[in-house]
Design a protein around this motif. Sequence first.
Motif, PDB file in Angstrom:
ATOM      1  N   ARG A 120      -8.638  -1.450   4.503  1.00 40.94           N
ATOM      2  CA  ARG A 120      -7.991  -1.893   3.169  1.00 40.94           C
ATOM      3  C   ARG A 120      -6.888  -3.049   3.690  1.00 40.94           C
ATOM      4  NH1 ARG A 120      -7.935   3.306  -0.773  1.00 40.94           N
ATOM      5  NH2 ARG A 120     -10.015   3.878  -0.442  1.00 40.94           N
TER       6      ARG A 120
ATOM      7  N   ILE B 193      -3.120   5.469  -1.303  1.00 37.80           N
ATOM      8  CA  ILE B 193      -3.812   6.021  -0.538  1.00 37.80           C
ATOM      9  C   ILE B 193      -3.004   7.516  -0.152  1.00 37.80           C
ATOM     10  CG2 ILE B 193      -4.754   6.500   1.786  1.00 37.80           C
ATOM     11  CD1 ILE B 193      -4.925   3.254   1.922  1.00 37.80           C
TER      12      ILE B 193
ATOM     13  N   ILE C  22     -14.453   1.020   2.459  1.00 46.16           N
ATOM     14  CA  ILE C  22     -13.831   0.985   1.208  1.00 46.16           C
ATOM     15  C   ILE C  22     -15.191   1.584  -0.009  1.00 46.16           C
ATOM     16  CG2 ILE C  22     -12.634  -0.242  -0.749  1.00 46.16           C
ATOM     17  CD1 ILE C  22     -11.532  -2.041   1.451  1.00 46.16           C
TER      18      ILE C  22
ATOM     19  N   ILE D 223      -9.726   3.724   7.828  1.00 46.40           N
ATOM     20  CA  ILE D 223      -9.813   3.166   6.457  1.00 46.40           C
ATOM     21  C   ILE D 223      -8.581   2.265   5.903  1.00 46.40           C
ATOM     22  CG2 ILE D 223     -10.101   3.926   4.189  1.00 46.40           C
ATOM     23  CD1 ILE D 223     -12.623   4.496   5.676  1.00 46.40           C
ATOM     24  N   LEU D 224      -7.585   3.135   6.314  1.00 43.90           N
ATOM     25  CA  LEU D 224      -6.382   2.244   6.099  1.00 43.90           C
ATOM     26  C   LEU D 224      -6.449   0.746   6.524  1.00 43.90           C
ATOM     27  CD1 LEU D 224      -3.393   2.065   4.972  1.00 43.90           C
ATOM     28  CD2 LEU D 224      -2.631   3.191   7.183  1.00 43.90           C
TER      29      LEU D 224
ATOM     30  N   ASP E 257      -0.543  -2.494  -4.735  1.00 47.72           N
ATOM     31  CA  ASP E 257      -2.125  -3.018  -4.560  1.00 47.72           C
ATOM     32  C   ASP E 257      -3.039  -2.015  -4.307  1.00 47.72           C
ATOM     33  OD1 ASP E 257      -1.683  -6.308  -4.295  1.00 47.72           O
ATOM     34  OD2 ASP E 257       0.144  -5.244  -3.727  1.00 47.72           O
ATOM     35  N   GLU E 258      -2.503  -1.006  -3.331  1.00 52.88           N
ATOM     36  CA  GLU E 258      -3.584   0.045  -3.040  1.00 52.88           C
ATOM     37  C   GLU E 258      -2.737   1.325  -3.075  1.00 52.88           C
ATOM     38  OE1 GLU E 258      -6.785   0.704  -2.625  1.00 52.88           O
ATOM     39  OE2 GLU E 258      -7.586  -1.518  -2.374  1.00 52.88           O
TER      40      GLU E 258
ATOM     41  N   LYS F 281     -20.569   2.434  -0.223  1.00 53.69           N
ATOM     42  CA  LYS F 281     -19.729   2.082   0.748  1.00 53.69           C
ATOM     43  C   LYS F 281     -20.245   1.842   1.905  1.00 53.69           C
ATOM     44  CE  LYS F 281     -17.263   5.761   2.249  1.00 53.69           C
ATOM     45  NZ  LYS F 281     -16.291   6.920   2.298  1.00 53.69           N
TER      46      LYS F 281
ATOM     47  N   ALA G  73      -8.727  -6.211   3.988  1.00 53.23           N
ATOM     48  CA  ALA G  73      -9.326  -6.719   2.887  1.00 53.23           C
ATOM     49  C   ALA G  73      -8.366  -6.968   1.896  1.00 53.23           C
ATOM     50  CB  ALA G  73      -9.982  -5.391   1.959  1.00 53.23           C
ATOM     51  N   ILE G  74      -7.017  -6.580   1.696  1.00 55.28           N
ATOM     52  CA  ILE G  74      -6.080  -7.052   0.815  1.00 55.28           C
ATOM     53  C   ILE G  74      -5.561  -8.319   1.244  1.00 55.28           C
ATOM     54  CG2 ILE G  74      -3.791  -6.610   0.260  1.00 55.28           C
ATOM     55  CD1 ILE G  74      -4.324  -3.790  -0.109  1.00 55.28           C
TER      56      ILE G  74
ATOM     57  N   ILE H 123       0.749  -1.195  -0.175  1.00 53.55           N
ATOM     58  CA  ILE H 123      -0.116   0.123   0.100  1.00 53.55           C
ATOM     59  C   ILE H 123       0.702   1.299  -0.003  1.00 53.55           C
ATOM     60  CG2 ILE H 123      -1.675   1.466   1.177  1.00 53.55           C
ATOM     61  CD1 ILE H 123      -2.701  -1.360   2.403  1.00 53.55           C
TER      62      ILE H 123
ATOM     63  N   ASN I 100     -15.439  -5.343   3.652  1.00 49.70           N
ATOM     64  CA  ASN I 100     -14.765  -4.060   2.987  1.00 49.70           C
ATOM     65  C   ASN I 100     -15.210  -2.875   3.337  1.00 49.70           C
ATOM     66  OD1 ASN I 100     -13.048  -5.229   0.433  1.00 49.70           O
ATOM     67  ND2 ASN I 100     -15.313  -6.409   0.394  1.00 49.70           N
TER      68      ASN I 100
END
Length: 226
Positions: free
Chosen positions: A114, A102, A171, A110-111, A99-100, A221, A117-118, A79, A168
């Motif tokens: 994510r 930000i 996101i 939120i971080l 992959d992400e 979301k 989720a990853i 990330i 998620n």
Amino acid sequence: MDKLKILVVDDESRMRKLVRDFLEREGYAVLEAGDGMEAMDIFYEEKDIALIILDVMMPHMDGWQTCREIRKESKVPIIMLTARSEERDELQGFELGVDEYISKPFSPKILVARVTAILRRTNALASDDLLHADGIEIDQAAHMVKIDGKPIELSYKEFELLTYFVENQGIALSREKILNNVWNYDYFGDARTIDTHVKKLRSKLGDKGDYIKTIWGMGYKFEVQS
């Protein structure tokens, strides 16, 4: 099971501490590096890093070069964090296998969402049979949902949709992404079927239906109100 290791690379110690505190609260083990060179030393020493959070602007070796070096050796999820939000920076990140991406400032919650989720997507994090989100309990094994301890009746797709949203949290999810993940790639129907299911799901969730936010022109979301 051992805690999954996450390497946080940022030259600002305050930023590293903020991210570390939120990640450790979710049960992750956190390693820290103040620049790219230090990050590479840790990366070569620790063979079981599950994910790397990498700042772009750093002394000695910036995030782009660090990412290039890591990608020569590993496909570990990355990330990228940056104060810049220009499109070319974001495209460069994805070209390097990020992959992400930000932009600062960002919400630590939120971080973390994510990150989780990853790690689920890459199978580093086993999917728990029980998911929780502020009074919503999803029992994936029993295919049952409870709201504040009371069971509610959901159709198969409503259950799958709610599970995907909760997995998620925080996101932004496009309708296309929702179709691909909940209805699978073999679904060729109208994307408006998502809107119909979301409407029914919101109704069945009662007050907690407000957690499903509409992002106009894009999708939805799921975000628990603090």
